[in-house]
Design a protein around this motif. Sequence first.
Motif, PDB file in Angstrom:
ATOM      1  N   PRO A   1       8.214  11.497  -0.793  1.00 56.60           N
ATOM      2  CA  PRO A   1       7.144  10.827  -1.552  1.00 56.60           C
ATOM      3  C   PRO A   1       6.679   9.561  -0.830  1.00 56.60           C
ATOM      4  N   THR A   2       5.448   9.183  -1.064  1.00 57.69           N
ATOM      5  CA  THR A   2       4.945   7.935  -0.469  1.00 57.69           C
ATOM      6  C   THR A   2       5.624   6.745  -1.145  1.00 57.69           C
ATOM      7  N   ILE A   3       5.682   5.638  -0.421  1.00 53.17           N
ATOM      8  CA  ILE A   3       6.314   4.431  -0.963  1.00 53.17           C
ATOM      9  C   ILE A   3       5.345   3.266  -0.846  1.00 53.17           C
TER      10      ILE A   3
ATOM     11  N   LYS B   1       0.859  -1.188   0.000  1.00 49.52           N
ATOM     12  CA  LYS B   1       0.000   0.000   0.000  1.00 49.52           C
ATOM     13  C   LYS B   1       0.889   1.230   0.000  1.00 49.52           C
ATOM     14  N   GLU B   2       0.361   2.321  -0.539  1.00 45.36           N
ATOM     15  CA  GLU B   2       1.091   3.586  -0.493  1.00 45.36           C
ATOM     16  C   GLU B   2       1.116   4.093   0.947  1.00 45.36           C
ATOM     17  N   GLU B   3       2.323   4.326   1.474  1.00 40.38           N
ATOM     18  CA  GLU B   3       2.469   4.747   2.863  1.00 40.38           C
ATOM     19  C   GLU B   3       3.424   5.929   2.963  1.00 40.38           C
ATOM     20  N   ASN B   4       3.180   6.755   3.990  1.00 37.07           N
ATOM     21  CA  ASN B   4       4.087   7.857   4.326  1.00 37.07           C
ATOM     22  C   ASN B   4       5.073   7.343   5.368  1.00 37.07           C
ATOM     23  N   ILE B   5       6.345   7.232   5.001  1.00 42.03           N
ATOM     24  CA  ILE B   5       7.335   6.625   5.883  1.00 42.03           C
ATOM     25  C   ILE B   5       7.520   7.432   7.159  1.00 42.03           C
TER      26      ILE B   5
END
Length: 452
Positions: free
Chosen positions: A342-344, A307-311
């Motif tokens: 950026p999101t990962i 899933k796209e996540e904010n680290i």
Amino acid sequence: MIYRNPLAKKIIIRLLILLATFFLWTLILSGGSYFIVNLGMLILIGVQVHAFVKEQTANQKAISEFLESLQSNSLDTDEDISSEKDPALKAEFVRIKNAIRTSQKEKEAEYQYFRNIVQHVGIGIITFNQDGDIQLYNFAAKKLLNTTYQIKKIQDLELVSPELVETFETLKTGGRKLVQVNIGEEVRQLSVYAIELQLHDKNFKLISIQNIQSELDEKEMEAWRNLIRVLTHEIMNSVTPISSLSGTTRGMLASQLSEEKSHYTIEHEDMMDLQSSLKTIENRSEGLIRFLNEFRSLTHTPTPKMKEENINLILESICLLMAHDLQNLKIHLVKEFEENLPTILIDRELIEQVIINLLKNSSESFGDETEEKNIWISSNLDAKKRVTVTVKDNGSGIEPEALTKIFIPFFTTKKSGSGIGLSLSKEIMRKHQGNISVQSTLGSGTEFTLKF
């Protein structure tokens, strides 16, 4: 047919006119001899022969100049063609030059097409001559060797690895060798393959290079998993009934001891010792089962649910979770998070497991003599615009010999460690198409880096 050629037609017409003139002169001579008429006919024949020779000489000169222009490959201008007086010859020159230009353009387009393919292919390719001058050095090779500077000779790559250059120079056709190269913080296993070529009586060598580190890691991990499956299966089959039977026997002894009897077949004190021994066997068996279950986790690493996540949000939540334990250990946690990352695409739970494991390792790295205990956790973008997480401490560090083994399953420098935490972390990062690396100086601290 040759007679359809305009030049051939022109030559035939001139020859026919010349033959007709000779025939007319013959008729005149048969009718009588007139000096003036004969002189006129001779002059007419001479003029025709001169015109024919002049025209053929001019054509021969034009053809020679045209061939010289082809030899010198000067086909960009039409000056020699525009100055040509013979329209038929000029048209023929134009046709030939246009055909050659079209062929050259097609060959140039094909050359550029194949060159672009070679430049963008995923395998690193380098070609160089006997003097070491490099003719081709594609993007994949530059990326593999991390050479941002200008490379003109193969010897310039000694800045990357002298062993690699020696391999390039000594490998013969069909030769293959595995070379380990340190690129920054990353260790790369490069598979090098060589082919010797000859072009225009000059010898060249074509080198292809591939980074097979991930394949080696995967095969190594697969070998460990297979070993673990066999070991855990056999040990579990033996330990489980031992644990069960010892528990049952201990329960039976306990029930017997709870009853007040006038006598026992076994002394009461011996029964107590027997019960204690069975309890110890049961506890150690259960501990061994838990130990094997931990190892078994290496063989059943879950598939990441991306899933796209904010680290940064993940790191903040981990720091909040670990804050109390670190405070009890008198460890100061320093956070350095770069904004607007950026999101990962990751599995949050698995990555949290990796980072928590790194923080726990750092918290256990301090010796009793360490006065100021610090752990730095940071996030940023590296030079290749990849999101990077770093966990660094000022603990006792890791010995160089142990540093090369810390990602191997079962290897640990801790007295109570199982040796699977970092192995599992590496496996998780591999499944995320990422990388985990470590740098450490004995007595100064250790730094782990995650790259996504």
